[in-house]
Design a protein around this motif. Structure first.
Motif, PDB file in Angstrom:
ATOM      1  N   VAL A 154       8.530   1.400   6.992  1.00  0.00           N
ATOM      2  CA  VAL A 154       8.119   0.905   8.196  1.00  0.00           C
ATOM      3  C   VAL A 154       6.535   1.146   7.851  1.00  0.00           C
ATOM      4  O   VAL A 154       5.459   0.213   8.392  1.00  0.00           O
ATOM      5  CB  VAL A 154       8.564   1.584   8.990  1.00  0.00           C
ATOM      6  N   ARG A 156       4.299   0.735   5.589  1.00  0.00           N
ATOM      7  CA  ARG A 156       3.873  -0.676   4.943  1.00  0.00           C
ATOM      8  C   ARG A 156       4.367  -1.809   5.834  1.00  0.00           C
ATOM      9  O   ARG A 156       3.654  -2.713   5.881  1.00  0.00           O
ATOM     10  CB  ARG A 156       3.840  -0.583   3.651  1.00  0.00           C
ATOM     11  N   TYR A 157       5.671  -1.878   5.827  1.00  0.00           N
ATOM     12  CA  TYR A 157       6.448  -3.192   6.188  1.00  0.00           C
ATOM     13  C   TYR A 157       6.684  -3.650   7.605  1.00  0.00           C
ATOM     14  O   TYR A 157       7.149  -4.619   7.854  1.00  0.00           O
ATOM     15  CB  TYR A 157       7.448  -3.322   5.244  1.00  0.00           C
ATOM     16  N   PRO A 215       6.161  -9.751  -2.434  1.00  0.00           N
ATOM     17  CA  PRO A 215       5.947  -9.727  -3.818  1.00  0.00           C
ATOM     18  C   PRO A 215       6.809  -8.287  -4.364  1.00  0.00           C
ATOM     19  O   PRO A 215       6.700  -7.135  -3.649  1.00  0.00           O
ATOM     20  CB  PRO A 215       4.460  -9.540  -4.118  1.00  0.00           C
ATOM     21  N   GLU A 238      -4.152  10.818   6.077  1.00  0.00           N
ATOM     22  CA  GLU A 238      -5.650  10.372   5.965  1.00  0.00           C
ATOM     23  C   GLU A 238      -6.062  10.188   4.769  1.00  0.00           C
ATOM     24  O   GLU A 238      -6.633   9.065   4.608  1.00  0.00           O
ATOM     25  CB  GLU A 238      -6.545  11.169   6.874  1.00  0.00           C
ATOM     26  N   GLN A 241      -4.283   7.102   2.926  1.00  0.00           N
ATOM     27  CA  GLN A 241      -4.342   5.939   3.528  1.00  0.00           C
ATOM     28  C   GLN A 241      -5.993   5.570   3.314  1.00  0.00           C
ATOM     29  O   GLN A 241      -6.023   4.340   3.074  1.00  0.00           O
ATOM     30  CB  GLN A 241      -4.333   5.870   5.072  1.00  0.00           C
ATOM     31  N   ARG A 242      -6.832   6.365   3.160  1.00  0.00           N
ATOM     32  CA  ARG A 242      -8.391   5.965   2.869  1.00  0.00           C
ATOM     33  C   ARG A 242      -8.285   5.415   1.476  1.00  0.00           C
ATOM     34  O   ARG A 242      -8.879   4.533   0.967  1.00  0.00           O
ATOM     35  CB  ARG A 242      -9.079   7.249   3.066  1.00  0.00           C
ATOM     36  N   GLN A 243      -7.550   6.282   0.490  1.00  0.00           N
ATOM     37  CA  GLN A 243      -7.788   6.072  -0.724  1.00  0.00           C
ATOM     38  C   GLN A 243      -6.800   4.882  -1.425  1.00  0.00           C
ATOM     39  O   GLN A 243      -7.150   4.235  -2.381  1.00  0.00           O
ATOM     40  CB  GLN A 243      -7.234   7.234  -1.682  1.00  0.00           C
ATOM     41  N   SER A 244      -5.486   4.914  -0.969  1.00  0.00           N
ATOM     42  CA  SER A 244      -4.609   3.896  -1.317  1.00  0.00           C
ATOM     43  C   SER A 244      -4.415   2.680  -0.458  1.00  0.00           C
ATOM     44  O   SER A 244      -3.753   1.624  -0.777  1.00  0.00           O
ATOM     45  CB  SER A 244      -3.282   4.626  -1.549  1.00  0.00           C
ATOM     46  N   GLY A 245      -4.797   2.810   0.779  1.00  0.00           N
ATOM     47  CA  GLY A 245      -4.672   1.779   1.727  1.00  0.00           C
ATOM     48  C   GLY A 245      -3.133   1.386   1.743  1.00  0.00           C
ATOM     49  O   GLY A 245      -2.280   1.831   1.941  1.00  0.00           O
ATOM     50  N   ASP A 246      -2.833  -0.317   1.380  1.00  0.00           N
ATOM     51  CA  ASP A 246      -1.519  -0.690   1.592  1.00  0.00           C
ATOM     52  C   ASP A 246      -0.598  -0.243   0.675  1.00  0.00           C
ATOM     53  O   ASP A 246       0.628  -0.428   0.431  1.00  0.00           O
ATOM     54  CB  ASP A 246      -1.589  -2.300   1.408  1.00  0.00           C
ATOM     55  N   ASP A 287       2.680  -0.305  -6.492  1.00  0.00           N
ATOM     56  CA  ASP A 287       1.279  -0.771  -7.200  1.00  0.00           C
ATOM     57  C   ASP A 287       1.652  -2.200  -7.630  1.00  0.00           C
ATOM     58  O   ASP A 287       2.925  -2.132  -8.466  1.00  0.00           O
ATOM     59  CB  ASP A 287       0.711  -0.002  -8.320  1.00  0.00           C
ATOM     60  N   ALA A 288       0.974  -3.285  -7.384  1.00  0.00           N
ATOM     61  CA  ALA A 288       1.094  -4.495  -8.140  1.00  0.00           C
ATOM     62  C   ALA A 288       0.748  -4.581  -9.196  1.00  0.00           C
ATOM     63  O   ALA A 288       1.016  -5.545 -10.031  1.00  0.00           O
ATOM     64  CB  ALA A 288       0.277  -5.604  -7.072  1.00  0.00           C
ATOM     65  N   ARG A 289      -0.026  -3.485  -9.982  1.00  0.00           N
ATOM     66  CA  ARG A 289      -0.509  -3.920 -11.265  1.00  0.00           C
ATOM     67  C   ARG A 289       0.494  -3.302 -12.418  1.00  0.00           C
ATOM     68  O   ARG A 289       1.070  -4.017 -13.078  1.00  0.00           O
ATOM     69  CB  ARG A 289      -1.729  -3.223 -11.646  1.00  0.00           C
ATOM     70  N   GLU A 297      -3.423   6.366  -8.853  1.00  0.00           N
ATOM     71  CA  GLU A 297      -3.700   6.236  -7.654  1.00  0.00           C
ATOM     72  C   GLU A 297      -3.215   7.628  -6.951  1.00  0.00           C
ATOM     73  O   GLU A 297      -3.679   8.347  -6.201  1.00  0.00           O
ATOM     74  CB  GLU A 297      -2.758   5.164  -7.013  1.00  0.00           C
TER      75      GLU A 297
ATOM     76  N   ARG B 156      -2.332 -10.814   5.526  1.00  0.00           N
ATOM     77  CA  ARG B 156      -2.058  -9.617   5.149  1.00  0.00           C
ATOM     78  C   ARG B 156      -1.530  -9.024   6.492  1.00  0.00           C
ATOM     79  O   ARG B 156      -0.536  -7.931   6.437  1.00  0.00           O
ATOM     80  CB  ARG B 156      -3.026  -9.054   4.491  1.00  0.00           C
ATOM     81  N   PRO B 215      -6.891   1.183   7.732  1.00  0.00           N
ATOM     82  CA  PRO B 215      -8.000   1.863   6.770  1.00  0.00           C
ATOM     83  C   PRO B 215      -8.807   0.778   6.424  1.00  0.00           C
ATOM     84  O   PRO B 215      -8.582  -0.391   6.284  1.00  0.00           O
ATOM     85  CB  PRO B 215      -7.116   2.460   5.387  1.00  0.00           C
ATOM     86  N   ARG B 242       1.609 -12.336  -6.793  1.00  0.00           N
ATOM     87  CA  ARG B 242       2.279 -11.366  -7.733  1.00  0.00           C
ATOM     88  C   ARG B 242       1.363 -10.465  -8.342  1.00  0.00           C
ATOM     89  O   ARG B 242       1.817  -9.201  -8.444  1.00  0.00           O
ATOM     90  CB  ARG B 242       3.023 -12.247  -8.658  1.00  0.00           C
ATOM     91  N   GLN B 243       0.142 -10.757  -8.440  1.00  0.00           N
ATOM     92  CA  GLN B 243      -0.618  -9.932  -9.358  1.00  0.00           C
ATOM     93  C   GLN B 243      -1.364  -9.083  -8.409  1.00  0.00           C
ATOM     94  O   GLN B 243      -1.497  -7.818  -8.770  1.00  0.00           O
ATOM     95  CB  GLN B 243      -1.699 -10.652  -9.848  1.00  0.00           C
ATOM     96  N   ASP B 246      -0.507  -7.039  -1.828  1.00  0.00           N
ATOM     97  CA  ASP B 246      -1.065  -6.876  -0.485  1.00  0.00           C
ATOM     98  C   ASP B 246      -2.803  -6.831  -0.613  1.00  0.00           C
ATOM     99  O   ASP B 246      -3.335  -6.848   0.554  1.00  0.00           O
ATOM    100  CB  ASP B 246      -0.845  -5.401   0.182  1.00  0.00           C
ATOM    101  N   ALA B 288      -9.001  -1.191  -1.973  1.00  0.00           N
ATOM    102  CA  ALA B 288      -9.028   0.363  -1.450  1.00  0.00           C
ATOM    103  C   ALA B 288      -9.994   1.113  -2.302  1.00  0.00           C
ATOM    104  O   ALA B 288     -10.481   2.137  -1.901  1.00  0.00           O
ATOM    105  CB  ALA B 288      -7.620   0.880  -1.067  1.00  0.00           C
TER     106      ALA B 288
END
Lengths: 468, 468
Positions: A154, A156-157, A215, A238, A241-246, A287-289, A297, B156, B215, B242-243, B246, B288
């Motif tokens: 929840v 994130r999504y 994705p 906190e 969330q600040r460092q990693s966001g989504d 992570d998308a990468r 991260e 987003r 954030p 994909r890459q 978010d 982020a």
């Protein structure tokens, strides 16, 4: 009564009807065996047309209908009363994936699809269906929608509601509303789907839905951090969330007592950290990468929090097996506390900024009235959602302890109300909290709900005695 | 009639009432001057208590009420009829930020807060309020909620609906529903807020809301990519999702003709790429971590798409000024096409997977009937939302061309229906599309909407003649 069943049999055929007691039992009683219903018949339609036919007969004969998905609910929302007059309508036979559109990022599923199968179908198309919860191996997507299920994704999504783009619903008069749209934007009038989502079958039967896909992240990695208090867990949230966001897709807290129960009742469990601490947080980064990117991260978040003295110790999963071990730790709490004995469960939420204060105040109040109880507090901290459960003292027999249940719940729910929280964060009202909610929800809001109910189910045949 | 106005004056005082024609004009007529109303009075309450008092008087006297925010709507939803009997209720004086809770990531705002001010208040607390649209300098958050506004952040962060956690609403009988909860999870009955959001004031007046914050990304970076066709724009979207997952927060397409209009009517505009191409995509990445991270992300997406022959040329913003220039390019299209002359506007959505096919089929059909018109097609491609506008041939006088408007719209909307799309993706129905929607929405759905309307506004005083 058998005239009604005969008419329904003509619609659904022999394969769609169960009337002998033994065959009905798996549907009649909930999995925790808290609610025992006695249905007139269990009806298992194979198509939306058959559902419509059944509901039409029920409307004509003023017969109550109780829709049920995978029968994994916790509040008795899918269980009939004991009168032997209500039809239990199981959607489990309607379990086709009707369509999948990876470019539109949507999947169209029938209500009886098992949640884990929806996840798998998405994965096969290279996409993520992010709804994830303990009962996913048997819960049906129709039930998830009807209860607006939450779970671990929840943060994130969003809840199930947020993942739905369109619905197909059989209304209380047997008409079929085809709202199976797969659009991100559609402002052409009242958003009716949100009425049926979370209504627990009291306004109609959801038979299919268009759900959002995402994705697939390149990597998901977890870490477990030890903190000294819920306050520090919030400080860690906190920072994350600040460092990693989504990229922060999971943030679960559990107390050391929760961990000790898992270790005790799942002997194969190894504690993740050598020294014990008051609270633990499971962090998930998607992570998308790449996995390395996820690792850097999560390590960066933990490093900042350690430097600030917030995190006392931490470990990051080294591989997928360790990720699964960490999640198992969190997910086995529910089962472990069941082995430990009876406990009084609460599924509550408060504003995230007030969680630590809520826990402290409520713990203190409970301990004043019941000095020897054991708090089993864990949950989706990133959503402000706690499973705030109270286990009896070890030496007190369960049935004696359970006599205190109503009093304990009153303390917890009154405290939730003082913190502007919810007494049912993700489990719904069902029959369990239908009376309880009247103490906490404004009378005007209940009146609005009644007016909506009367507008959509004027005969009152849809799941009577639940929610409202 | 003046008896009603006198009673309202006693509630809102002299500061809250406008009755002379000149003072009423900014409220009576929409900003595009398409809808001219004649209100009995413009009422500007300063508090929810005053709104409740006004609505009570209107309910007692069966007086129609038309709520209005910043009067930036495109469909006439906030404009009265010309009878001189309807009250125009402007929420602009209720413009306090009541609370901001950075830990809970929520902001509690009154309906009359200007959207840009909500963004600024969030930013001052180190948070992002992601709703963003062309009219944000004057649109009110109450109007955004009532129309479920979309904009450029939907990809987003979702539509306005998805950003709301709780509402305060004055109902059609003047009672106040306090649903101002700031919870991520609350499954205690029907989700009433979703009824009022997007209802364009036909079910009650939204007076305040608890909205989600996010954030603040460390960096937002844009690039513009040239592609040969909408098909290739969709292929680019797939690569970017994909890459970047978010991190992809914007994906806007516009045709070369759109660009040429901006260059023509905003002479300071420099085209971003040296050679012209059929279509352009504005990509926004929010990261982020850092600007370098955002840059490597966007360059990596463009590199893969170039290698695949999808992107023909591209440029990435070198600094914040260039980011703003790129967005200005996209945002000036609306204004540029207005300078070019009359055009027939459509705000449509289709499944993302069918956008290219929709554009080709609809263009062809329009060109068969009107060979010389010019297509001004642009929009939020990542949401499946196109502003599919048709400008007349240069040599045809505007009033002559506009005689074709109804026929052109019929072609476009019928095509949308064949692609299972929506004829109002983000602008609502208002009075403009109230009749039109009856051609496309199933009769059963309209009937359900009517039942909801009757349940919540039995006297029919809330914004009659709009939506339903």
């Amino acid at each position: 009564m058998s005239v009604i069943v005969d008419r329904i049999a003509a619609v659904v055929g022999a394969a769609g009807l169960v009337t002998e007691a033994a065959g009905m039992e798996p549907y009649a009683i909930d999995w925790r065996k808290r609610y025992a219903g006695r249905p007139l018949a269990v009806v298992r339609p194979a198509s939306v047309r058959e559902v419509a036919g059944v509901i039409k007969i029920c409307a004509e004969t003023r017969t109550a209908v109780v829709p049920q998905g995978g029968n994994t609910g916790l509040q008795g929302g899918g269980i009939t009363d004991a009168s032997g007059t209500q039809i239990l309508l199981s959607t489990t036979r309607m379990n086709r994936v009707r369509a999948i559109d990876p470019v539109n990022n949507t999947i169209t599923v029938e209500a009886g699809c098992v949640l884990a199968e929806v996840q798998r179908a998405a994965e096969a198309a290279g996409r993520l269906f992010p709804l994830s919860l303990g009962a996913e191996g048997s819960a049906n997507i129709g039930g998830n929608l009807s209860t607006n299920a939450g779970g671990t994704g929840v943060l994130r999504y969003g809840n199930t509601r947020d993942l739905a783009l369109g619905l197909e619903v059989v209304l209380a008069d047997g008409e079929v509303w085809d709202g199976l749209r797969g659009l991100r934007k559609d402002n052409t009038g009242y958003d009716l789907k949100h009425l049926f989502i979370g209504a627990e079958g009291t306004l109609g039967v959801i038979t299919a839905a268009v759900m959002k896909l995402y994705p697939m992240p390149a990597a998901r990695l977890t870490g477990i951090a030890a903190v000294g208090s819920p306050e520090d867990a919030i400080r860690l949230l906190e920072i994350a969330q600040r460092q990693s966001g989504d990229a922060l897709t999971g943030f679960e807290m559990f107390s050391d007592f929760c961990l000790s129960l898992v270790v005790k009742h799942f002997p194969a469990t190894r504690t993740p950290l050598r020294v014990r601490h008051p609270q633990y947080v499971l962090i998930e980064i998607s992570d998308a990468r790449s996995e390395e990117s996820a690792r850097s991260e999560i390590e960066s978040v933990l490093a900042e929090a350690m430097e600030a003295g917030i995190v006392l110790d931490a470990v990051v999963a080294q591989n997928l097996a360790q990720v699964e071990t960490m999640w198992a730790l969190r997910e086995n709490i529910t089962e472990a506390q069941r082995h430990e004995g009876q406990n009084v469960k609460h599924d509550v939420s408060v504003p995230i900024s007030r969680i630590a204060e809520f826990i402290a105040a409520t713990d203190a109040e409970i301990r004043r009235a019941h000095p020897d109880v054991r708090m089993v507090t864990f949950g989706h901290l990133g959503d402000g959602n706690l499973h705030y459960n109270v286990a009896g003292p070890q030496e007190v027999p369960p049935d004696v302890f359970m006599r205190e249940a109503a009093g304990l719940t009153r303390i917890v729910h009154d405290s939730v109300a003082r913190f502007n929280g919810s007494i049912s964060a993700e489990h719904g009202l069902g029959q369990a909290k239908r009376e309880e909610i009247r103490r906490y929800k404004p009378a005007l809001e209940l009146e609005l709900m009644r007016r909506v109910k009367a507008a959509l189910d004027p005969l009152g045949i849809m799941n009577p005695g639940k929610v409202i």
